[in-house]
Motif scaffolding. Structure first.
Motif, PDB file in Angstrom:
ATOM      1  N   THR A  22       0.817  -1.215   0.000  1.00 27.67           N
ATOM      2  CA  THR A  22       0.000   0.000   0.000  1.00 27.67           C
ATOM      3  C   THR A  22       0.850   1.264   0.000  1.00 27.67           C
ATOM      4  OG1 THR A  22      -0.223   0.120   2.423  1.00 27.67           O
ATOM      5  CG2 THR A  22      -1.879  -1.175   1.218  1.00 27.67           C
ATOM      6  N   THR A  23       2.057   1.202   0.546  1.00 25.15           N
ATOM      7  CA  THR A  23       2.898   2.404   0.588  1.00 25.15           C
ATOM      8  C   THR A  23       3.422   2.780  -0.795  1.00 25.15           C
ATOM      9  OG1 THR A  23       4.941   1.203   1.111  1.00 25.15           O
ATOM     10  CG2 THR A  23       3.586   1.933   2.981  1.00 25.15           C
ATOM     11  N   GLN A  24       3.293   1.872  -1.761  1.00 24.08           N
ATOM     12  CA  GLN A  24       3.722   2.151  -3.130  1.00 24.08           C
ATOM     13  C   GLN A  24       2.533   2.481  -4.041  1.00 24.08           C
ATOM     14  OE1 GLN A  24       7.069   2.297  -3.759  1.00 24.08           O
ATOM     15  NE2 GLN A  24       7.125   1.984  -1.550  1.00 24.08           N
ATOM     16  N   THR A  26      -1.422   4.603  -4.469  1.00 22.52           N
ATOM     17  CA  THR A  26      -2.252   5.682  -3.931  1.00 22.52           C
ATOM     18  C   THR A  26      -3.421   5.047  -3.177  1.00 22.52           C
ATOM     19  OG1 THR A  26      -3.682   5.790  -5.866  1.00 22.52           O
ATOM     20  CG2 THR A  26      -1.686   7.198  -5.891  1.00 22.52           C
ATOM     21  N   THR A  72      -0.573   4.980   2.488  1.00 22.60           N
ATOM     22  CA  THR A  72      -0.412   4.858   1.038  1.00 22.60           C
ATOM     23  C   THR A  72       0.532   5.951   0.564  1.00 22.60           C
ATOM     24  OG1 THR A  72      -2.346   6.242   0.623  1.00 22.60           O
ATOM     25  CG2 THR A  72      -2.722   3.847   0.703  1.00 22.60           C
ATOM     26  N   LYS A  73       0.814   5.935  -0.720  1.00 21.08           N
ATOM     27  CA  LYS A  73       1.746   6.901  -1.285  1.00 21.08           C
ATOM     28  C   LYS A  73       1.269   8.346  -1.105  1.00 21.08           C
ATOM     29  CE  LYS A  73       2.770   6.066  -5.593  1.00 21.08           C
ATOM     30  NZ  LYS A  73       3.279   5.959  -6.971  1.00 21.08           N
ATOM     31  N   ASP A  74      -0.058   8.550  -1.111  1.00 25.10           N
ATOM     32  CA  ASP A  74      -0.575   9.908  -1.046  1.00 25.10           C
ATOM     33  C   ASP A  74      -1.218  10.305   0.287  1.00 25.10           C
ATOM     34  OD1 ASP A  74      -2.662   8.129  -1.537  1.00 25.10           O
ATOM     35  OD2 ASP A  74      -3.761   9.503  -2.832  1.00 25.10           O
TER      36      ASP A  74
END
Length: 91
Positions: A22-24, A26, A72-74
């Protein structure tokens, strides 16, 4: 005989690498994956994996759905759902 443990370790590592993180992604990509599959195991940090669901239909009988967040990324707080036992519902 020594190759079997090495193969098992690299197989496990390969499965971990293929797990969506999830960190990669959105928040929209994360929720889209969950909705598309109904239920999916996602990585949400270096050692955190969990099963996220689109609805209670993906839970075992007697389980409820609880909203939680994943980074997440955002955003650091993307809303997702997990299945929980009834006694865990208020945590």
């Amino acid at each position: 005989m020594l190759l079997a443990p090495l193969w098992a370790a690299s197989s496990t590592e390969a499965q971990t690498r293929r797990q969506p993180d999830t960190t990669q992604l959105t928040c929209a990509q994360t929720t889209d994956l969950i909705n598309r599959f109904g239920a999916i195991n996602l990585k949400s940090g270096p050692v955190k994996f969990d099963r996220y669901v689109a609805s209670r239909n993906q839970c075992f009988p007697g389980q409820n759905v609880r909203t939680t967040t994943v980074p997440t990324k955002d955003t650091m707080h993307c809303g997702v759902s997990v299945c929980v036992e009834p006694r865990e519902n208020n945590n």
